[in-house]
Design a protein around this motif. Structure first.
Motif, mmCIF file in Angstrom:
data_model
loop_
_atom_site.group_PDB
_atom_site.id
_atom_site.type_symbol
_atom_site.label_atom_id
_atom_site.label_comp_id
_atom_site.label_asym_id
_atom_site.label_seq_id
_atom_site.Cartn_x
_atom_site.Cartn_y
_atom_site.Cartn_z
ATOM 1 N N HIS A 60 0.864 -1.173 0.000
ATOM 2 C CA HIS A 60 0.000 0.000 0.000
ATOM 3 C C HIS A 60 0.905 1.230 0.000
ATOM 4 O O HIS A 60 1.837 1.318 0.820
ATOM 5 C CB HIS A 60 -0.913 0.029 1.228
ATOM 6 C CG HIS A 60 -1.932 -1.055 1.247
ATOM 7 N ND1 HIS A 60 -1.640 -2.357 1.586
ATOM 8 C CD2 HIS A 60 -3.260 -1.030 0.957
ATOM 9 C CE1 HIS A 60 -2.735 -3.097 1.515
ATOM 10 N NE2 HIS A 60 -3.739 -2.314 1.133
ATOM 11 N N ALA A 61 0.609 2.120 -0.908
ATOM 12 C CA ALA A 61 1.476 3.313 -1.015
ATOM 13 C C ALA A 61 0.638 4.509 -1.444
ATOM 14 O O ALA A 61 -0.292 4.368 -2.249
ATOM 15 C CB ALA A 61 2.601 3.077 -2.015
ATOM 16 N N PRO A 62 0.940 5.692 -0.927
ATOM 17 C CA PRO A 62 0.235 6.903 -1.376
ATOM 18 C C PRO A 62 0.715 7.321 -2.762
ATOM 19 O O PRO A 62 1.908 7.226 -3.081
ATOM 20 C CB PRO A 62 0.610 7.953 -0.320
ATOM 21 C CG PRO A 62 1.921 7.497 0.214
ATOM 22 C CD PRO A 62 1.908 5.996 0.153
ATOM 23 N N ALA A 98 -5.197 -11.537 -8.536
ATOM 24 C CA ALA A 98 -4.174 -10.678 -9.127
ATOM 25 C C ALA A 98 -3.329 -10.056 -8.010
ATOM 26 O O ALA A 98 -3.852 -9.629 -6.987
ATOM 27 C CB ALA A 98 -4.832 -9.590 -9.966
ATOM 28 N N LEU A 99 -2.028 -10.035 -8.240
ATOM 29 C CA LEU A 99 -1.109 -9.425 -7.283
ATOM 30 C C LEU A 99 -0.980 -7.952 -7.605
ATOM 31 O O LEU A 99 -0.557 -7.592 -8.715
ATOM 32 C CB LEU A 99 0.254 -10.115 -7.347
ATOM 33 C CG LEU A 99 0.252 -11.639 -7.097
ATOM 34 C CD1 LEU A 99 1.671 -12.176 -7.175
ATOM 35 C CD2 LEU A 99 -0.377 -11.958 -5.768
ATOM 36 N N VAL A 100 -1.394 -7.096 -6.663
ATOM 37 C CA VAL A 100 -1.541 -5.682 -6.982
ATOM 38 C C VAL A 100 -0.920 -4.804 -5.905
ATOM 39 O O VAL A 100 -0.636 -5.241 -4.789
ATOM 40 C CB VAL A 100 -3.034 -5.314 -7.127
ATOM 41 C CG1 VAL A 100 -3.665 -6.105 -8.268
ATOM 42 C CG2 VAL A 100 -3.784 -5.559 -5.822
ATOM 43 N N GLY A 101 -0.721 -3.505 -6.294
ATOM 44 C CA GLY A 101 -0.337 -2.456 -5.360
ATOM 45 C C GLY A 101 -1.515 -1.526 -5.182
ATOM 46 O O GLY A 101 -2.122 -1.079 -6.169
ATOM 47 N N VAL A 102 -1.848 -1.210 -3.923
ATOM 48 C CA VAL A 102 -3.058 -0.438 -3.626
ATOM 49 C C VAL A 102 -2.673 0.964 -3.136
ATOM 50 O O VAL A 102 -1.703 1.124 -2.366
ATOM 51 C CB VAL A 102 -3.906 -1.144 -2.571
ATOM 52 C CG1 VAL A 102 -5.216 -0.405 -2.327
ATOM 53 C CG2 VAL A 102 -4.197 -2.567 -3.018
ATOM 54 N N VAL A 103 -3.431 1.938 -3.570
ATOM 55 C CA VAL A 103 -3.218 3.327 -3.160
ATOM 56 C C VAL A 103 -3.800 3.518 -1.765
ATOM 57 O O VAL A 103 -4.906 3.069 -1.458
ATOM 58 C CB VAL A 103 -3.883 4.302 -4.137
ATOM 59 C CG1 VAL A 103 -3.654 5.739 -3.689
ATOM 60 C CG2 VAL A 103 -3.359 4.084 -5.554
ATOM 61 N N LYS A 104 -3.041 4.213 -0.897
ATOM 62 C CA LYS A 104 -3.537 4.526 0.439
ATOM 63 C C LYS A 104 -3.492 6.041 0.657
ATOM 64 O O LYS A 104 -2.886 6.800 -0.118
ATOM 65 C CB LYS A 104 -2.715 3.805 1.494
ATOM 66 C CG LYS A 104 -1.328 4.352 1.698
ATOM 67 C CD LYS A 104 -0.667 3.650 2.885
ATOM 68 C CE LYS A 104 0.702 4.255 3.140
ATOM 69 N NZ LYS A 104 1.363 3.643 4.313
ATOM 70 N N ASP A 105 -4.104 6.487 1.743
ATOM 71 C CA ASP A 105 -4.109 7.918 2.064
ATOM 72 C C ASP A 105 -2.692 8.394 2.341
ATOM 73 O O ASP A 105 -1.862 7.688 2.928
ATOM 74 C CB ASP A 105 -4.979 8.200 3.269
ATOM 75 C CG ASP A 105 -6.444 7.902 2.959
ATOM 76 O OD1 ASP A 105 -6.843 8.043 1.795
ATOM 77 O OD2 ASP A 105 -7.190 7.523 3.890
ATOM 78 N N ALA A 106 -2.444 9.602 1.953
ATOM 79 C CA ALA A 106 -1.110 10.192 2.162
ATOM 80 C C ALA A 106 -0.887 10.502 3.641
ATOM 81 O O ALA A 106 -1.791 10.798 4.372
ATOM 82 C CB ALA A 106 -0.998 11.460 1.323
#
Length: 223
Positions: free
Chosen positions: A186-188, A215-223
């Protein structure tokens, strides 16, 4: 004739002793017979009355017994009917479950085989991605032919997958779904909505609507 005694008119002679005895013996018998006949008539009337009363009582008792038997039979019929309906429902449930199992076996019987083929599809995808696009020229006919062959093979295998209900999951920009996606990190990220998928590291697949490989994914998180 001159010596005969003249008869006196209107004189009643008393009955002889024999007649009196007969009359005395006959009268009690007649009285006894009359009394017996009277008693017999009363007895007949009483018997008839009693028979009528019994006839009135007997039908009532018989009706009561028949009513009770009817009630018992109706209860038994209701119980048997309920058991029959439950048996039919159970049989129908078993039939539906068996049919569902057969259908699932037909749909998902190739699940293990598909998983093995997914590795082949991954290798083809990596192979086509590794070829530099600037090197695919007529001056490099061998590389160009190899690349085109890999692309055609990848397209063909995806057609086979689709024919058998196996579809790709490439959810870039979609909302994260734990049933279809597996978060690697998880990354902003600026300009990206939190909770959405920004990067797909490995393509996922679904077989007839069921996730075969997330699916292997990267998820957007809050900054």
């Amino acid at each position: 004739e001159s010596g005969a005694r003249p008869r006196r008119a209107g004189v009643l002679h008393p009955p002889s002793p024999a007649l009196r005895l007969c009359a005395e013996e006959t009268s009690p018998r007649l009285l006894c017979v009359a009394t017996q006949q009277k008693n017999t008539g009363q007895n007949l009337e009483e018997d008839q009355s009693q028979s009528q009363n019994e006839q009135k009582i007997e039908p009532s008792t018989a009706e009561k017994i028949l009513t009770e038997e009817k009630g018992k039979l109706e209860e038994q019929l209701k119980e048997v009917t309920d058991k029959y309906k439950r048996a039919l429902a159970d049989a129908e449930n078993v039939r539906q479950r068996s049919q569902k199992l057969v259908e699932e076996a037909k749909l998902y019987g190739i699940q293990s085989f598909c998983k093995d083929l997914l590795e082949v599809a991954d290798v083809l995808e990596k192979a086509t991605e590794s070829v530099p696009k600037e090197e695919i020229k007529d001056e490099n006919p061998h590389l160009k032919s190899l690349y085109e062959g890999l692309v055609m093979t990848e397209v063909q295998i995806q057609k086979v997958f689709k024919k058998h209900g196996l579809l790709r999951l490439n959810p870039v920009g979609a909302k994260f779904d734990p049933y279809e996606h597996e978060a690697l990190f998880h990354a902003p990220m600026e300009g990206k909505e939190p909770g959405t998928i920004a990067l797909v590291s490995k393509i996922g697949y679904k077989l007839h609507g069921r996730t075969l490989r997330p699916a292997l994914v990267g998820v957007v998180k809050d900054a």
